[in-house]
Design an enzyme around this catalytic site. Structure first.
Site, PDB file in Angstrom:
ATOM      1  N   HIS A  31      -2.378  -3.573   3.809  1.00 27.92           N
ATOM      2  CA  HIS A  31      -1.009  -4.076   3.692  1.00 27.92           C
ATOM      3  C   HIS A  31      -0.054  -3.333   4.604  1.00 27.92           C
ATOM      4  O   HIS A  31      -0.390  -2.301   5.175  1.00 27.92           O
ATOM      5  CB  HIS A  31      -0.543  -4.012   2.232  1.00 27.92           C
ATOM      6  CG  HIS A  31      -0.468  -2.644   1.638  1.00 27.92           C
ATOM      7  ND1 HIS A  31       0.589  -1.778   1.859  1.00 27.92           N
ATOM      8  CD2 HIS A  31      -1.324  -1.992   0.813  1.00 27.92           C
ATOM      9  CE1 HIS A  31       0.380  -0.657   1.185  1.00 27.92           C
ATOM     10  NE2 HIS A  31      -0.771  -0.747   0.546  1.00 27.92           N
ATOM     11  N   CYS A  39      -5.284   2.404  -0.630  1.00 30.38           N
ATOM     12  CA  CYS A  39      -5.120   1.212   0.204  1.00 30.38           C
ATOM     13  C   CYS A  39      -4.994   1.607   1.675  1.00 30.38           C
ATOM     14  O   CYS A  39      -4.745   2.755   2.010  1.00 30.38           O
ATOM     15  CB  CYS A  39      -3.886   0.434  -0.236  1.00 30.38           C
ATOM     16  SG  CYS A  39      -4.091  -0.395  -1.829  1.00 30.38           S
TER      17      CYS A  39
END
Length: 193
Positions: free
Chosen positions: A153, A169
């Site tokens: 992301h 992440c």
């Protein structure tokens, strides 16, 4: 070895490397406005977006994240790849393995998992937007049909690109995650090493 020969050898080695900068992707008016609200960070050229010779050996369409290098590669045909600088999980929260992209979202809402909320009680769910930690785009990763809870992301902390500073992440500059999002289909293979 004399200095001129060392310089010549270095030039020949570098000549074999193929780095080509890529233009930024087109942005919607909302993308441009919201991305302008995220503080700029000085870009380190080691983590810039480049078209390069593919160092992964994987099939075209594969995403490969080299966590120690803090680089993400999107493999293209003809032994080429797009290389992006990333932020990865620190040692305590790092993840490696193989997954697939099962969902893509623009300016996604953020719903931190319960274990993250237990670690950091100040975090809370947020609607998508420039203050949201997921940034401009998110690629959601699954192992088979099970959500891994890991994402590739954007970020509202571009100064951390090139570091091990996330909760697992893979974070990218917002402009880079838009570029990757535009290239990657759902079901693309993702390898995190």
């Amino acid at each position: 070895m004399p200095r001129p020969l060392i310089a010549l050898a270095a030039a020949l080695v570098l000549a074999g490397c193929s780095y080509k900068s890529l233009p930024d992707p087109a942005l919607s008016a909302q993308d441009a406005a919201w991305m302008a609200m995220v503080p700029d960070a000085e870009a380190d050229p080691r983590f810039a977006r480049y078209l390069i010779d593919d160092p992964t050996g994987e099939a075209p369409g594969t995403i490969v994240v080299q966590t120690k290098e803090r680089q993400l590669y999107y493999v293209l045909p003809e032994r080429k790849a797009v290389r992006y600088g990333v932020t990865v999980g620190d040692e305590a929260y790092g993840w490696t393995g193989t997954a697939r992209v099962f969902r893509k979202a623009s300016w996604p809402d953020w719903n931190p998992p319960p274990e993250m909320v237990r670690r950091w009680p100040h975090v809370h769910a947020m609607k998508g937007g420039p203050a949201n930690p997921l940034g401009a785009r998110a690629l959601y990763l699954a192992d088979g049909n099970k959500d891994t809870l890991y994402r590739i992301h954007g970020t509202n902390e571009p100064e951390r690109i090139g570091q091990a500073a996330s909760s697992g992440c893979i974070r990218m500059r917002n402009i880079d995650v838009v570029d990757l999002f535009n290239r990657v289909p759902v079901d693309a293979k993702v390898i995190v090493r």
